[in-house]
Design an enzyme around this catalytic site. Structure first.
Site, PDB file in Angstrom:
ATOM      1  N   LYS A   1       0.828  -1.205   0.000  1.00 34.96           N
ATOM      2  CA  LYS A   1       0.000   0.000   0.000  1.00 34.96           C
ATOM      3  C   LYS A   1       0.869   1.265   0.000  1.00 34.96           C
ATOM      4  O   LYS A   1       0.633   2.189  -0.765  1.00 34.96           O
ATOM      5  CB  LYS A   1      -0.951   0.015   1.218  1.00 34.96           C
TER       6      LYS A   1
ATOM      7  N   ARG B   1     -10.153   0.397   8.416  1.00 35.07           N
ATOM      8  CA  ARG B   1      -9.764  -0.967   8.769  1.00 35.07           C
ATOM      9  C   ARG B   1     -10.846  -1.725   9.516  1.00 35.07           C
ATOM     10  O   ARG B   1     -10.618  -2.872   9.902  1.00 35.07           O
ATOM     11  CB  ARG B   1      -8.532  -0.905   9.673  1.00 35.07           C
TER      12      ARG B   1
ATOM     13  N   ARG C   1      11.935  -5.982   5.375  1.00 38.26           N
ATOM     14  CA  ARG C   1      11.908  -4.541   5.644  1.00 38.26           C
ATOM     15  C   ARG C   1      12.380  -4.249   7.070  1.00 38.26           C
ATOM     16  O   ARG C   1      13.040  -3.244   7.325  1.00 38.26           O
ATOM     17  CB  ARG C   1      10.499  -3.975   5.449  1.00 38.26           C
TER      18      ARG C   1
ATOM     19  N   ARG D   1      11.064  -0.043  12.091  1.00 43.23           N
ATOM     20  CA  ARG D   1       9.696  -0.222  12.607  1.00 43.23           C
ATOM     21  C   ARG D   1       9.684  -1.410  13.546  1.00 43.23           C
ATOM     22  O   ARG D   1       9.951  -2.533  13.146  1.00 43.23           O
ATOM     23  CB  ARG D   1       8.720  -0.452  11.440  1.00 43.23           C
TER      24      ARG D   1
ATOM     25  N   ARG E   1      -0.451  -9.126  13.171  1.00 44.98           N
ATOM     26  CA  ARG E   1      -1.018  -8.044  12.332  1.00 44.98           C
ATOM     27  C   ARG E   1      -1.858  -8.649  11.211  1.00 44.98           C
ATOM     28  O   ARG E   1      -2.935  -8.139  10.888  1.00 44.98           O
ATOM     29  CB  ARG E   1       0.112  -7.194  11.731  1.00 44.98           C
TER      30      ARG E   1
HETATM   31  P1  AP5 Z   1       4.647  -1.514   1.846  1.00 40.50           P
HETATM   32  O1  AP5 Z   1       4.417  -0.768   0.585  1.00 40.50           O
HETATM   33  O2  AP5 Z   1       5.156  -0.771   3.014  1.00 40.50           O
HETATM   34  O3  AP5 Z   1       3.316  -2.320   2.254  1.00 40.50           O
HETATM   35  P2  AP5 Z   1       2.103  -1.829   3.142  1.00 40.50           P
HETATM   36  O4  AP5 Z   1       0.907  -2.568   2.641  1.00 40.50           O
HETATM   37  O5  AP5 Z   1       2.033  -0.342   3.178  1.00 40.50           O
HETATM   38  O6  AP5 Z   1       2.601  -2.451   4.525  1.00 40.50           O
HETATM   39  P3  AP5 Z   1       2.625  -1.825   5.985  1.00 40.50           P
HETATM   40  O7  AP5 Z   1       3.426  -2.746   6.835  1.00 40.50           O
HETATM   41  O8  AP5 Z   1       3.063  -0.420   5.980  1.00 40.50           O
HETATM   42  O9  AP5 Z   1       1.111  -1.987   6.293  1.00 40.50           O
HETATM   43  P4  AP5 Z   1       0.373  -2.030   7.612  1.00 40.50           P
HETATM   44  O10 AP5 Z   1      -1.025  -2.040   7.113  1.00 40.50           O
HETATM   45  O11 AP5 Z   1       0.757  -3.084   8.575  1.00 40.50           O
HETATM   46  O12 AP5 Z   1       0.932  -0.731   8.303  1.00 40.50           O
HETATM   47  P5  AP5 Z   1       0.258   0.606   8.746  1.00 40.50           P
HETATM   48  O13 AP5 Z   1       1.333   1.584   8.817  1.00 40.50           O
HETATM   49  O14 AP5 Z   1      -0.976   0.924   7.967  1.00 40.50           O
HETATM   50  O15 AP5 Z   1       5.583  -2.758   1.483  1.00 40.50           O
HETATM   51  C1  AP5 Z   1       6.065  -3.634   2.483  1.00 40.50           C
HETATM   52  C2  AP5 Z   1       7.460  -4.140   2.050  1.00 40.50           C
HETATM   53  O16 AP5 Z   1       7.322  -4.891   0.846  1.00 40.50           O
HETATM   54  C3  AP5 Z   1       8.438  -2.993   1.725  1.00 40.50           C
HETATM   55  O17 AP5 Z   1       9.718  -3.357   2.142  1.00 40.50           O
HETATM   56  C4  AP5 Z   1       8.376  -2.882   0.192  1.00 40.50           C
HETATM   57  O18 AP5 Z   1       9.581  -2.404  -0.361  1.00 40.50           O
HETATM   58  C5  AP5 Z   1       8.104  -4.326  -0.203  1.00 40.50           C
HETATM   59  N1  AP5 Z   1       7.323  -4.431  -1.448  1.00 40.50           N
HETATM   60  C6  AP5 Z   1       6.307  -3.609  -1.852  1.00 40.50           C
HETATM   61  N2  AP5 Z   1       5.836  -4.022  -3.044  1.00 40.50           N
HETATM   62  C7  AP5 Z   1       6.551  -5.132  -3.389  1.00 40.50           C
HETATM   63  C8  AP5 Z   1       6.507  -6.009  -4.516  1.00 40.50           C
HETATM   64  N3  AP5 Z   1       5.649  -5.846  -5.509  1.00 40.50           N
HETATM   65  N4  AP5 Z   1       7.384  -7.058  -4.535  1.00 40.50           N
HETATM   66  C9  AP5 Z   1       8.262  -7.255  -3.505  1.00 40.50           C
HETATM   67  N5  AP5 Z   1       8.364  -6.430  -2.415  1.00 40.50           N
HETATM   68  C10 AP5 Z   1       7.502  -5.391  -2.359  1.00 40.50           C
HETATM   69  O19 AP5 Z   1      -0.252   0.221  10.238  1.00 40.50           O
HETATM   70  C11 AP5 Z   1       0.642  -0.053  11.291  1.00 40.50           C
HETATM   71  C12 AP5 Z   1      -0.149  -0.181  12.583  1.00 40.50           C
HETATM   72  O20 AP5 Z   1      -0.803   1.070  12.879  1.00 40.50           O
HETATM   73  C13 AP5 Z   1      -1.294  -1.211  12.562  1.00 40.50           C
HETATM   74  O21 AP5 Z   1      -0.820  -2.506  12.897  1.00 40.50           O
HETATM   75  C14 AP5 Z   1      -2.222  -0.643  13.640  1.00 40.50           C
HETATM   76  O22 AP5 Z   1      -1.752  -0.932  14.932  1.00 40.50           O
HETATM   77  C15 AP5 Z   1      -2.095   0.861  13.427  1.00 40.50           C
HETATM   78  N6  AP5 Z   1      -3.099   1.387  12.497  1.00 40.50           N
HETATM   79  C16 AP5 Z   1      -2.843   1.988  11.297  1.00 40.50           C
HETATM   80  N7  AP5 Z   1      -3.988   2.356  10.696  1.00 40.50           N
HETATM   81  C17 AP5 Z   1      -4.979   1.979  11.532  1.00 40.50           C
HETATM   82  C18 AP5 Z   1      -6.408   2.058  11.443  1.00 40.50           C
HETATM   83  N8  AP5 Z   1      -7.038   2.594  10.366  1.00 40.50           N
HETATM   84  N9  AP5 Z   1      -7.139   1.567  12.476  1.00 40.50           N
HETATM   85  C19 AP5 Z   1      -6.541   1.026  13.569  1.00 40.50           C
HETATM   86  N10 AP5 Z   1      -5.187   0.903  13.709  1.00 40.50           N
HETATM   87  C20 AP5 Z   1      -4.424   1.376  12.693  1.00 40.50           C
END
Ligand code: AP5
Length: 193
Positions: A14, A89, A128, A134, A146
């Site tokens: 994402k 979410r 990552r 992180r 997660r």
């Molecule tokens: P990346 O692009 O970072 O993937 P992502 O889907 O953004 O993953 P995140 O870990 O950031 O998602 P998340 O949903 O857990 O985190 P968030 O910050 O929202 O890619 C991941 C890796 O893969 C990178 O190294 C990238 O280079 C690699 N990659 C990308 N594309 C690729 C490809 N095609 N091939 C190979 N490699 C690739 O949330 C974190 C925490 O915050 C949650 O756990 C929760 O506690 C809280 N939180 C956030 N939003 C909410 C909400 N709305 N409600 C409640 N809690 C929330």
């Protein structure tokens, strides 16, 4: 105004695709994960509370993230559209977002859901975690928690938007460019309607 939800499990790409999409379409990027990590970095009371929850791989309470999104929408009156990343979410977050957008006389144009296998997600996040700093990426148990939280509480968000015929599922595996190109073609189809 055209608004997009980029949807998928942790590690589905994402954040990676958001950067490219906001550059291509001039949208305002709203990532609740990034907003929460800013609060943590600034050591605010909200950030301190959120960190404990995020380090366990659990979701932060709905009212906290809805409040952050509400302020972000208010603070960006000139935006030509929003790209929501990691939000909504839960069904309650989806309903709250729809109400907030209604107040701005707009709505979600499309939900782009990236499908990636669990083993690929774990591999990407552990990789990552070697460099990202992180804390929720360094431990496989937390990564799997997660993913479970996503399966238990977040997959229903796609069902919610399916009833309005807004969800498109895409393959989230392949090169970043291949996935970007399929996302763009879905956006272009919906934007031209
Ligand atoms: P990346 O692009 O970072 O993937 P992502 O889907 O953004 O993953 P995140 O870990 O950031 O998602 P998340 O949903 O857990 O985190 P968030 O910050 O929202 O890619 C991941 C890796 O893969 C990178 O190294 C990238 O280079 C690699 N990659 C990308 N594309 C690729 C490809 N095609 N091939 C190979 N490699 C690739 O949330 C974190 C925490 O915050 C949650 O756990 C929760 O506690 C809280 N939180 C956030 N939003 C909410 C909400 N709305 N409600 C409640 N809690 C929330």
């Amino acid at each position: 105004m055209f608004n997009i939800i980029l949807f998928g499990p942790p590690g589905s790409g994402k954040g990676t695709q958001s950067e490219k999409l906001i550059a291509a379409y001039g949208l305002k990027h709203l990532s609740t994960g990034d907003l929460l990590r800013t609060e943590i970095a600034n050591k605010t009371p909200l950030g301190i509370e959120a960190k404990t929850i995020m380090d366990k791989g659990q979701l932060v309470p709905d009212e906290v993230v809805v409040g952050m999104i509400s302020s972000a929408l208010e603070n960006n009156p000139q935006a030509k559209g929003f790209l929501f990343d990691g939000f909504p979410r839960t069904t309650a977050q989806s309903e709250a977002l729809d109400k907030l957008l209604q107040l701005k006389n707009t709505e979600i144009g499309v939900v782009l859901a990236m499908d990636v296998s669990e083993e690929e997600l774990v591999k990407r996040l552990l990789n990552r975690g070697l460099t990202s700093g992180r804390s929720d990426d360094t431990n496989e148990t937390v990564i799997r928690a997660r993913i479970k939280e996503y399966q238990d509480k977040t997959t229903v968000v796609a069902n919610y938007y399916s009833q309005f015929n807004k969800v498109v599922h895409l393959k989230g595996e392949g090169t970043v460019e291949e996935i970007f190109s399929s996302l763009c073609s879905e956006i272009d189809k919906r934007m031209s309607n």
